[in-house]
Every structure is written in C-alpha cells, then in structure tokens.
Write a protein that holds these residues in place. Structure first.
Motif, PDB file in Angstrom:
ATOM      1  N   ALA A  77      -7.699   1.744   4.546  1.00 23.65           N
ATOM      2  CA  ALA A  77      -8.046   3.170   4.482  1.00 23.65           C
ATOM      3  C   ALA A  77      -8.327   3.723   5.871  1.00 23.65           C
ATOM      4  O   ALA A  77      -7.907   4.841   6.214  1.00 23.65           O
ATOM      5  N   PHE A  97     -12.116   2.401  -5.302  1.00 29.51           N
ATOM      6  CA  PHE A  97     -11.977   1.158  -6.051  1.00 29.51           C
ATOM      7  C   PHE A  97     -11.781   1.468  -7.531  1.00 29.51           C
ATOM      8  O   PHE A  97     -12.579   2.170  -8.149  1.00 29.51           O
ATOM      9  N   LYS A 119     -10.733   7.566   2.387  1.00 28.65           N
ATOM     10  CA  LYS A 119     -11.717   6.660   1.807  1.00 28.65           C
ATOM     11  C   LYS A 119     -11.084   5.809   0.708  1.00 28.65           C
ATOM     12  O   LYS A 119     -10.176   6.257   0.007  1.00 28.65           O
ATOM     13  N   THR A 120     -11.586   4.593   0.555  1.00 24.61           N
ATOM     14  CA  THR A 120     -11.127   3.699  -0.500  1.00 24.61           C
ATOM     15  C   THR A 120     -11.716   4.135  -1.832  1.00 24.61           C
ATOM     16  O   THR A 120     -12.910   4.455  -1.924  1.00 24.61           O
ATOM     17  N   PRO A 158     -13.273  -3.175  -1.841  1.00 21.85           N
ATOM     18  CA  PRO A 158     -13.151  -2.491  -0.542  1.00 21.85           C
ATOM     19  C   PRO A 158     -13.456  -3.364   0.667  1.00 21.85           C
ATOM     20  O   PRO A 158     -12.826  -3.197   1.715  1.00 21.85           O
ATOM     21  N   ALA A 187      -9.445  -3.636   1.991  1.00 22.23           N
ATOM     22  CA  ALA A 187      -8.982  -2.300   1.601  1.00 22.23           C
ATOM     23  C   ALA A 187      -9.591  -1.218   2.480  1.00 22.23           C
ATOM     24  O   ALA A 187      -8.923  -0.229   2.824  1.00 22.23           O
ATOM     25  N   ASP A 188     -10.856  -1.375   2.854  1.00 22.59           N
ATOM     26  CA  ASP A 188     -11.476  -0.390   3.747  1.00 22.59           C
ATOM     27  C   ASP A 188     -10.773  -0.351   5.100  1.00 22.59           C
ATOM     28  O   ASP A 188     -10.640   0.719   5.711  1.00 22.59           O
ATOM     29  N   LEU A 197      -7.593   6.404  -1.038  1.00 20.37           N
ATOM     30  CA  LEU A 197      -6.697   5.260  -1.170  1.00 20.37           C
ATOM     31  C   LEU A 197      -7.118   4.450  -2.402  1.00 20.37           C
ATOM     32  O   LEU A 197      -8.077   3.669  -2.348  1.00 20.37           O
ATOM     33  N   SER A 206      -7.460   1.491  -4.946  1.00 18.23           N
ATOM     34  CA  SER A 206      -7.372   0.066  -4.647  1.00 18.23           C
ATOM     35  C   SER A 206      -7.831  -0.772  -5.823  1.00 18.23           C
ATOM     36  O   SER A 206      -8.885  -0.514  -6.410  1.00 18.23           O
ATOM     37  N   TRP A 238       0.818  -1.212   0.000  1.00 13.67           N
ATOM     38  CA  TRP A 238       0.000   0.000   0.000  1.00 13.67           C
ATOM     39  C   TRP A 238       0.852   1.262   0.000  1.00 13.67           C
ATOM     40  O   TRP A 238       0.344   2.353  -0.304  1.00 13.67           O
TER      41      TRP A 238
END
Length: 289
Positions: A211, A226, A223-224, A167, A207-208, A161, A163, A148
């Motif tokens: 974040a 996608f 916030k993620t 998420p 992923a969340d 973030l 990804s 990351w």
C-alpha cells in the motif's frame, strides 16, 4: 532451443522475454492461434496445442535443450484432480520427447501436500515431474507482486488496497520479472540432477508495504483494507471464480496466515533484484495506459 509454456501469462511471459533478451532460440507453446503473431514478431517460433495433449506437447518439445513447464490453475472444477491430470500429461510429454532439462514453476510452500490451498497443486506437479528429465529444477518463488494488479484499480480510484493478507505479516514476495529472469538462467546452466530453488525479492514485504508503494507511485495516501475471512468466499464467487477454485485460493491465504507457506530449510535460495516500488510502478503504468 528452449520451449516455454504459459507465455501469455505472468511467469511464462517473463521467462520467454528473458530468453529472447539473452539471444536464445525460443519456441512458445500456445493454446490459441490468435496469440501467435505477437510472439513471431518478437522472433519466437510458435507451436499451438493443449498441455493436456501429451503427444502434441511432446512434438513441440522434440529437439529442445530444455523447457519451462507449469500447471495453470483451472477456471472451474477440482484443482487437485486437474493437477494430477496435467502432471501426468507433462511427465509423459517430457519422457516421450527425451527432454534433457526442465525448469518447472512451483511455489514456496509446495513441500506440503495439504494446508496450503491451491499451492498443493504444485506439490502434485512436483511429484509427477521428479526424475523425468536428467536435469529438473523446481523453481519455488514467493507471492507474485503482480498479483496486486488484480486490486490495483481500488488503490488508484479510492486510495484503498483490499487484502486477504494480514497488513503487517511480511512474507516472501517477488516480481515476475525476477521469476522470468531466474527461470531463463536456470534453463541455461549446466546443472544435472534434481533440485529445488526458492526465490524471493530483495526482502520480504507485507500488505502495508505494498500500500505504501502504491501511495508513493500515485503521490497520495493508500491504505490497506484487510478483508475478513468470512467475507472472502462471497467476494471471489461474485467476481466469477468458481466455488471449488475459490475454496482452493482461500486455502492458500489460510496457509500463508498460519506460516505454512514459507521457505524450506536446505533448499537453494536466490534473491531477485526488482524492488517493490518498481514492480508497483509497472502495475500502475499498465493500468492507466
């Protein structure tokens, strides 16, 4: 004495540092001479060469108690052909040096020959190294939390973030600190035979979760974001990744999304101690230093 390949990378570097912290004699095998002085100051012996040169690598392995081996992804060209070439070179070097112990970096999902993208390189590596030393351990960690760091700048600057991972899909993730510590411990144990050891962090994360960890470290919302499948190839190529390597990387994310990159029943399974928040804090600290 132990030999570590890839000491200037994530997993190799952590393995080398862990061995030094344990008081173990260490030799790092480096590609570029200008990298040597840093490791000499830390107390390591240094050998310079290329892992494609089986004879030169065998010289560096001669007399060692064990070695940490890996197959780095190529910068360009066919990753799977590259894995075949490196797998043959590594196996030849181990046999030539009569190395008694190998810990080879692999990955969760490496049992599959296809459907996992670039992780299939490690399936090839495992096949070449199986049985080449009296003690061979294939260390299969989950997704590196430190990966990351490649998009951390967006979390820091924009609160977003990016990804390629869904998420909310929780997957095995682990800090490379735990990878290095585990690899060092496996090199020092008295196991004989062939085995697979899978490694996760204290729990699976999504992923969340990452974040949220960035948000806690930065003390502001993150916030993620996608990235749609159809947009990914262009992003990687624009960032300088060759098309062949980009396709292989995207295949890995496809394998993760489908559940193909997952733990295999029957293998030894270890858990690291580094929490997600601590790994992310280290990423941010290095970014803003």
């Amino acid at each position: 004495m132990f030999v570590v390949l890839g000491a200037n990378g994530r997993a190799g570097g952590e393995t080398a540092r862990a061995l030094l912290e344990m008081g173990q004699p260490l030799r790092v095998f480096l590609r570029r001479p200008e990298q040597a002085e840093t490791w000499r100051k830390l107390g390591a012996d240094v050998a310079i060469g290329s892992i494609e040169d089986a004879h030169g690598l065998a010289d560096a392995l001669l007399g060692a108690s064990g070695a940490f081996l890996l197959c780095p992804p190529p910068e360009s060209g066919d990753p799977y052909l590259r894995a075949e070439e490196l797998g043959r070179a590594l196996a030849r070097a181990v046999r030539e040096a009569a190395l008694p112990r190998v810990v080879a970096l692999s990955s969760v999902g490496a049992r599959h020959e296809t459907g996992t993208g670039i992780i299939a390189m490690l399936n090839i590596l495992e096949k070449h190294l199986y049985g080449v030393a009296p003690s061979t351990t294939f260390l299969r960690p989950g997704y590196f939390v430190e990966t990351w760091g490649e998009v951390a700048q967006f979390a820091i600057s924009d609160g977003v973030l990016p990804s390629f991972l869904a998420p909310e899909q929780k997957i095995p993730m682990v800090s490379t600190i735990d990878v290095g510590r585990t690899a060092a411990e496996l090199l020092c144990d008295d196991f004989r035979g062939q085995r697979i050891v899978e490694l996760s962090g204290p729990r699976d994360w999504c992923a969340d979760d990452v974040a949220t960890a960035f948000g806690r470290v930065l003390d502001r919302p993150v916030k993620t974001a996608f990235v749609p499948v159809e947009a990914r190839l262009a992003i990687l190529v624009q960032d300088g990744v060759s098309p062949d390597v980009a396709e292989a990387l995207l295949g890995m994310y496809g394998g993760i999304a489908s559940g193909r990159v997952a733990h295999e029943a029957g293998n030894e399974h270890l858990y690291g101690a580094v929490e997600l928040i601590d790994a992310v804090e280290r990423i941010v600290r290095h970014m803003v230093a």
